[in-house]
Design a protein around this motif. Structure first.
Motif, PDB file in Angstrom:
ATOM      1  N   VAL A  15       0.837  -1.205   0.000  1.00  0.00           N
ATOM      2  CA  VAL A  15       0.000   0.000   0.000  1.00  0.00           C
ATOM      3  C   VAL A  15       0.867   1.249   0.000  1.00  0.00           C
ATOM      4  CG1 VAL A  15      -1.645   1.350   1.377  1.00  0.00           C
ATOM      5  CG2 VAL A  15      -1.958  -1.112   1.125  1.00  0.00           C
ATOM      6  N   ILE A  16       1.915   1.245   0.822  1.00  0.00           N
ATOM      7  CA  ILE A  16       2.803   2.412   0.916  1.00  0.00           C
ATOM      8  C   ILE A  16       3.506   2.673  -0.410  1.00  0.00           C
ATOM      9  CG2 ILE A  16       4.914   3.286   2.001  1.00  0.00           C
ATOM     10  CD1 ILE A  16       3.999   1.804   4.571  1.00  0.00           C
ATOM     11  N   PHE A  17       4.028   1.629  -1.023  1.00  0.00           N
ATOM     12  CA  PHE A  17       4.753   1.803  -2.284  1.00  0.00           C
ATOM     13  C   PHE A  17       3.830   2.243  -3.412  1.00  0.00           C
ATOM     14  CE2 PHE A  17       8.099  -0.385  -0.068  1.00  0.00           C
ATOM     15  CZ  PHE A  17       9.257   0.156  -0.615  1.00  0.00           C
ATOM     16  N   LEU A  18       2.600   1.717  -3.423  1.00  0.00           N
ATOM     17  CA  LEU A  18       1.642   2.136  -4.451  1.00  0.00           C
ATOM     18  C   LEU A  18       1.218   3.585  -4.254  1.00  0.00           C
ATOM     19  CD1 LEU A  18      -0.613  -1.053  -4.709  1.00  0.00           C
ATOM     20  CD2 LEU A  18       0.766  -0.072  -6.549  1.00  0.00           C
ATOM     21  N   SER A  19       1.337   4.078  -3.026  1.00  0.00           N
ATOM     22  CA  SER A  19       0.949   5.466  -2.739  1.00  0.00           C
ATOM     23  C   SER A  19       2.026   6.460  -3.142  1.00  0.00           C
ATOM     24  CB  SER A  19       0.646   5.632  -1.239  1.00  0.00           C
ATOM     25  OG  SER A  19      -0.420   4.791  -0.852  1.00  0.00           O
ATOM     26  N   PHE A  20       3.302   6.043  -3.086  1.00  0.00           N
ATOM     27  CA  PHE A  20       4.395   6.981  -3.320  1.00  0.00           C
ATOM     28  C   PHE A  20       5.164   6.741  -4.621  1.00  0.00           C
ATOM     29  CE2 PHE A  20       3.732   7.208   1.261  1.00  0.00           C
ATOM     30  CZ  PHE A  20       3.762   8.586   1.481  1.00  0.00           C
ATOM     31  N   MET A  21       4.877   5.647  -5.303  1.00  0.00           N
ATOM     32  CA  MET A  21       5.594   5.354  -6.545  1.00  0.00           C
ATOM     33  C   MET A  21       4.610   5.007  -7.654  1.00  0.00           C
ATOM     34  SD  MET A  21       8.723   3.009  -5.023  1.00  0.00           S
ATOM     35  CE  MET A  21       9.763   3.173  -6.452  1.00  0.00           C
ATOM     36  N   GLN A  24       5.377   2.413 -13.161  1.00  0.00           N
ATOM     37  CA  GLN A  24       6.623   2.348 -13.913  1.00  0.00           C
ATOM     38  C   GLN A  24       7.834   2.350 -12.991  1.00  0.00           C
ATOM     39  OE1 GLN A  24       6.773   1.881 -17.305  1.00  0.00           O
ATOM     40  NE2 GLN A  24       8.941   1.486 -16.837  1.00  0.00           N
ATOM     41  N   GLN A  25       7.788   3.183 -11.954  1.00  0.00           N
ATOM     42  CA  GLN A  25       8.890   3.247 -10.986  1.00  0.00           C
ATOM     43  C   GLN A  25       9.038   1.914 -10.238  1.00  0.00           C
ATOM     44  OE1 GLN A  25       7.477   6.723  -8.851  1.00  0.00           O
ATOM     45  NE2 GLN A  25       9.152   7.987  -9.653  1.00  0.00           N
ATOM     46  N   LEU A  26       7.913   1.294  -9.942  1.00  0.00           N
ATOM     47  CA  LEU A  26       7.965  -0.007  -9.279  1.00  0.00           C
ATOM     48  C   LEU A  26       8.607  -1.052 -10.176  1.00  0.00           C
ATOM     49  CD1 LEU A  26       4.462  -0.101  -7.540  1.00  0.00           C
ATOM     50  CD2 LEU A  26       6.681  -0.142  -6.400  1.00  0.00           C
ATOM     51  N   GLN A  27       8.226  -1.041 -11.447  1.00  0.00           N
ATOM     52  CA  GLN A  27       8.782  -2.010 -12.397  1.00  0.00           C
ATOM     53  C   GLN A  27      10.257  -1.749 -12.686  1.00  0.00           C
ATOM     54  OE1 GLN A  27       6.268  -1.955 -15.865  1.00  0.00           O
ATOM     55  NE2 GLN A  27       4.542  -2.967 -14.836  1.00  0.00           N
ATOM     56  N   ASP A  28      10.651  -0.481 -12.623  1.00  0.00           N
ATOM     57  CA  ASP A  28      12.045  -0.121 -12.934  1.00  0.00           C
ATOM     58  C   ASP A  28      13.022  -0.476 -11.821  1.00  0.00           C
ATOM     59  OD1 ASP A  28      11.329   0.820 -15.384  1.00  0.00           O
ATOM     60  OD2 ASP A  28      11.275   2.940 -14.796  1.00  0.00           O
ATOM     61  N   GLY A  29      12.538  -0.815 -10.657  1.00  0.00           N
ATOM     62  CA  GLY A  29      13.448  -1.187  -9.582  1.00  0.00           C
ATOM     63  C   GLY A  29      12.888  -1.023  -8.189  1.00  0.00           C
ATOM     64  N   PRO A  34      11.354  -3.837  -1.039  1.00  0.00           N
ATOM     65  CA  PRO A  34      10.807  -4.759  -0.030  1.00  0.00           C
ATOM     66  C   PRO A  34      11.683  -5.989   0.202  1.00  0.00           C
ATOM     67  CG  PRO A  34       9.071  -4.018  -1.510  1.00  0.00           C
ATOM     68  CD  PRO A  34      10.368  -3.545  -2.096  1.00  0.00           C
ATOM     69  N   PHE A  35      12.397  -6.437  -0.844  1.00  0.00           N
ATOM     70  CA  PHE A  35      13.290  -7.588  -0.663  1.00  0.00           C
ATOM     71  C   PHE A  35      14.453  -7.229   0.261  1.00  0.00           C
ATOM     72  CE2 PHE A  35      10.971  -8.983  -4.354  1.00  0.00           C
ATOM     73  CZ  PHE A  35      10.911 -10.361  -4.199  1.00  0.00           C
ATOM     74  N   VAL A  36      14.952  -6.012   0.159  1.00  0.00           N
ATOM     75  CA  VAL A  36      16.020  -5.548   1.049  1.00  0.00           C
ATOM     76  C   VAL A  36      15.506  -5.501   2.487  1.00  0.00           C
ATOM     77  CG1 VAL A  36      17.537  -3.613   1.625  1.00  0.00           C
ATOM     78  CG2 VAL A  36      17.158  -4.223  -0.767  1.00  0.00           C
ATOM     79  N   ILE A  37      14.308  -4.948   2.662  1.00  0.00           N
ATOM     80  CA  ILE A  37      13.705  -4.884   3.997  1.00  0.00           C
ATOM     81  C   ILE A  37      13.513  -6.293   4.559  1.00  0.00           C
ATOM     82  CG2 ILE A  37      11.649  -4.189   5.291  1.00  0.00           C
ATOM     83  CD1 ILE A  37      11.324  -1.899   3.238  1.00  0.00           C
TER      84      ILE A  37
END
Length: 270
Positions: A15-21, A24-29, A34-37
């Motif tokens: 939810v947080i990532f969909l709100s701030f990115m 395209q930004q999600l797909q680009d990297g 979340p994998f790092v976290i």
């Protein structure tokens, strides 16, 4: 609660990532973050687990057959298969409701951000419900909880997922209520999934018996659920996937009949 808490954190991150990115930004990297976290959380978990005290008595740990596969399959193979049997349906239902539901709701036309909010709210309620269903199990017994879970879920999952979700796809509130209903049925299993297995094995093979049977059932039927569901969808028979789930739940029901009315072990463990 901790298992469901992990699901809640994962959903909340989405939810947080969909709100701030943007997508395209999600797909680009952005999807890597979340994998790092998760990796950092895994290290923290490993450090915490390395400091846990061993609760097995010296008498049990000193047994030659303690924790051996030979002992497990020689003297407890029937119990092992029984636990794999009801773990398979439990894990399958868990993954369908908490993981595949997100994909399913998106496929029926609900936008990703709304789906994320629905799943986060529902999983929070699922997490909070666990102690109450655990108390219920203490009152009615593990066997009855498992029978209620497998029987009621087998009856409800097709009409709720295949019919109800699609009929109310334009109403996020109704979709959330239907999902919460299934999660309450699921809680009959998730609230006792650890102890109902532990009570089946004696102390000297308990960790191996519980861990191995859970791993087999979870890997073969639980973890594969989203992929199997997408295979049904690719074949144009998406709703038939829920019939597959029902078959596993019916098997679980008959396996659950074999669970002793009273715990074989743990009663006198300290």
């Amino acid at each position: 609660m901790t298992l469901t808490g992990g699901q809640l954190l994962a959903s909340l991150l989405g939810v947080i990532f969909l709100s701030f990115m943007t997508e395209q930004q999600l797909q680009d990297g952005g999807w890597r973050i979340p994998f790092v976290i998760g990796g950092l959380a895994a290290i923290a978990s490993l450090l915490a687990r390395s400091r846990l005290e061993e609760t097995l008595s010296h008498e049990d740990s000193d047994k030659e057959e303690s924790g051996s596969l030979k002992e497990l399959f020689k003297n407890h193979w029937k119990t092992f298969l029984l636990v794999v049997g009801y773990t398979s349906a439990g894990s399958l239902s868990f993954y369908v409701i908490t993981v595949y539901s997100k994909t399913y709701l998106t496929n029926i036309g609900i936008d990703s951000q709304t789906v994320g909010l629905i799943m986060t709210g529902c999983i929070f309620i699922l997490m909070v419900a666990q102690p109450f269903f655990g108390i219920l199990s203490d009152r009615i017994g593990r066997r009855n909880s498992m029978l209620l879970f497998s029987g009621l879920m087998a009856i409800a999952i097709y009409p709720v997922m295949a019919i109800g979700m699609r009929a109310f796809s334009d109403s996020p509130m109704m979709v959330a209520l239907l999902l919460i209903f299934l999660m309450m049925l699921l809680s009959l299993y998730t609230s006792i999934s650890g102890i109902v297995k532990a009570e089946m094995f004696p102390p000297h093979v308990r960790a191996l018996g519980v861990g191995f049977s859970y791993a087999v059932g979870n890997a073969v039927f639980g973890g594969s659920a989203p992929s199997v569901a997408l295979q049904f969808k690719s074949a144009g028979i998406e709703n038939s996937f829920f019939i597959y789930v029902i078959v596993m739940l019916v098997i679980c029901f008959f396996y659950s009949l074999q669970i002793p009315r009273e715990a074989r072990y743990l009663k006198d463990d300290h």
